[in-house]
Design an enzyme around this catalytic site. Structure first.
Site, PDB file in Angstrom:
ATOM      1  N   ARG A   1       0.770  -1.253   0.163  1.00  0.00           N
ATOM      2  CA  ARG A   1      -0.033   0.085  -0.070  1.00  0.00           C
ATOM      3  C   ARG A   1       0.775   1.299   0.070  1.00  0.00           C
ATOM      4  O   ARG A   1       0.531   2.393  -0.752  1.00  0.00           O
ATOM      5  CB  ARG A   1      -1.116  -0.056   1.329  1.00  0.00           C
ATOM      6  CG  ARG A   1      -1.912   1.074   1.072  1.00  0.00           C
ATOM      7  CD  ARG A   1      -3.011   0.974   2.083  1.00  0.00           C
ATOM      8  NE  ARG A   1      -4.389   1.855   2.320  1.00  0.00           N
ATOM      9  CZ  ARG A   1      -4.335   2.633   3.155  1.00  0.00           C
ATOM     10  NH1 ARG A   1      -3.355   3.093   4.023  1.00  0.00           N
ATOM     11  NH2 ARG A   1      -5.427   3.490   3.198  1.00  0.00           N
TER      12      ARG A   1
ATOM     13  N   ILE B   1      -7.454   7.301  -0.774  1.00  0.00           N
ATOM     14  CA  ILE B   1      -7.113   5.805  -0.920  1.00  0.00           C
ATOM     15  C   ILE B   1      -8.020   5.548   0.227  1.00  0.00           C
ATOM     16  O   ILE B   1      -7.990   6.134   1.492  1.00  0.00           O
ATOM     17  CB  ILE B   1      -5.709   5.596  -0.713  1.00  0.00           C
ATOM     18  CG1 ILE B   1      -5.816   3.973  -0.712  1.00  0.00           C
ATOM     19  CG2 ILE B   1      -5.011   6.056   0.497  1.00  0.00           C
ATOM     20  CD1 ILE B   1      -4.284   3.443  -1.080  1.00  0.00           C
ATOM     21  N   SER B   2      -8.915   4.472   0.043  1.00  0.00           N
ATOM     22  CA  SER B   2      -9.744   3.825   1.079  1.00  0.00           C
ATOM     23  C   SER B   2      -9.139   3.293   2.194  1.00  0.00           C
ATOM     24  O   SER B   2      -8.067   2.856   1.993  1.00  0.00           O
ATOM     25  CB  SER B   2     -10.789   2.912   0.360  1.00  0.00           C
ATOM     26  OG  SER B   2     -11.556   3.372  -0.555  1.00  0.00           O
ATOM     27  N   LYS B   3      -9.705   3.365   3.501  1.00  0.00           N
ATOM     28  CA  LYS B   3      -9.140   2.432   4.429  1.00  0.00           C
ATOM     29  C   LYS B   3      -8.639   1.247   4.062  1.00  0.00           C
ATOM     30  O   LYS B   3      -9.654   0.435   3.523  1.00  0.00           O
ATOM     31  CB  LYS B   3     -10.177   2.552   5.665  1.00  0.00           C
ATOM     32  CG  LYS B   3     -10.198   3.944   6.333  1.00  0.00           C
ATOM     33  CD  LYS B   3     -11.273   3.760   7.607  1.00  0.00           C
ATOM     34  CE  LYS B   3     -11.436   5.067   8.161  1.00  0.00           C
ATOM     35  NZ  LYS B   3     -12.234   4.926   9.424  1.00  0.00           N
ATOM     36  N   PRO B   4      -7.543   0.303   4.643  1.00  0.00           N
ATOM     37  CA  PRO B   4      -7.542  -0.987   4.372  1.00  0.00           C
ATOM     38  C   PRO B   4      -8.574  -1.929   4.922  1.00  0.00           C
ATOM     39  O   PRO B   4      -9.228  -2.907   4.074  1.00  0.00           O
ATOM     40  CB  PRO B   4      -6.363  -1.316   5.272  1.00  0.00           C
ATOM     41  CG  PRO B   4      -5.702   0.005   5.430  1.00  0.00           C
ATOM     42  CD  PRO B   4      -6.629   0.980   5.370  1.00  0.00           C
TER      43      PRO B   4
END
Length: 253
Positions: free
Chosen positions: A71, A97-100
């Site tokens: 990431r 960028i979305s949260k994991p």
């Protein structure tokens, strides 16, 4: 529409709590850009996956893939030390960028669909962003079509993904609200932006047995995660937990 809750920690958590990281070391260029005080990204990535398992992510394939995609290579170097925290990060042009945890959750939902249980075929991603989720999906699906309306992000994703040589990922510059009819039907459709409702084009392009996962506006003007399953009898909609995504917009920018 029923509201579901996320599963609690289970066998997956206990397994991943013991597993070592099995990834390549952090590239020297990244280490030099961050300085000698930089974190060990391999360990940080494993801790991220352990947190995902503890939070209820059950699917072993999802956990393995989240442990495989780097990431920190999809965010600006100044933000790399935050890459494995469970937080969204800016990628430019007002996008994130979305949260994991959100990426893992949405991917797990796809794999739990009738089509996913047989092995994901062709997937459509709405909102390529920096390319991170497309890279994750590429290790779970036969083909990934990912569409981005902002040219600058489309090019950023191309630069980020090029070194990975992912032959099954197809980058498209276009209006995501229209889907991508040329690649239809899709075993899964996943959206990284939320609107008032799911565009009809997405439902039309979903294969029988396929699943659509997208944020939509729910009661009280709060976003919720919506799952749409298509069968021979039509569409079944299930509302899940509250989420927070950037707004879904039409047109090119």
């Amino acid at each position: 529409m029923p509201v579901s809750t996320k599963p609690q920690a289970s066998v997956a958590h206990r397994q991943w709590a013991k597993l070592p990281a099995e990834l390549s070391p952090v590239p020297m260029a990244v280490r030099e850009s961050l300085g000698p005080e930089s974190v060990d990204f391999t360990s940080a990535r494993l801790r991220m996956v352990q947190r995902l398992a503890a939070s209820g992510v059950e699917h072993t394939r999802v956990l393995k893939v989240m442990n495989s995609v780097l990431r920190h290579q999809f965010v600006d170097s100044a933000l790399a030390v935050q890459a494995y925290e469970d937080t969204s990060l800016p990628i430019g042009l007002g996008q994130t960028i979305s949260k994991p945890s959100v990426v893992a959750r949405m991917c797990e939902l796809l794999l739990q669909s009738p089509a996913g249980k047989m092995g994901l075929g062709r997937i459509l991603e709405i909102g390529t962003g920096c390319g991170y989720q497309a890279a994750v999906l590429s290790l779970m699906a036969k083909e990934v079509y990912t569409i981005e309306r902002l040219r600058a992000l489309h090019e950023k994703a191309r630069v980020n993904l090029r070194p990975l040589r992912l032959a099954n990922v197809h980058l498209i510059l276009g209006d995501g609200m229209l889907g991508f009819e040329k690649g239809a039907p899709y075993a899964g459709i996943i959206a990284a932006a939320g609107g008032d409702s799911v565009p009809q084009a997405w439902c039309d392009q979903l294969a029988e047995g396929g699943r659509l996962v997208a944020p939509v506006m729910g009661p009280g003007q709060q976003q919720v995660l919506l799952v749409v399953d298509r069968s021979a009898d039509g569409f079944q909609r299930t509302v899940l937990e509250h989420v927070h995504f950037v707004p879904l917009k039409s047109g090119l920018g």
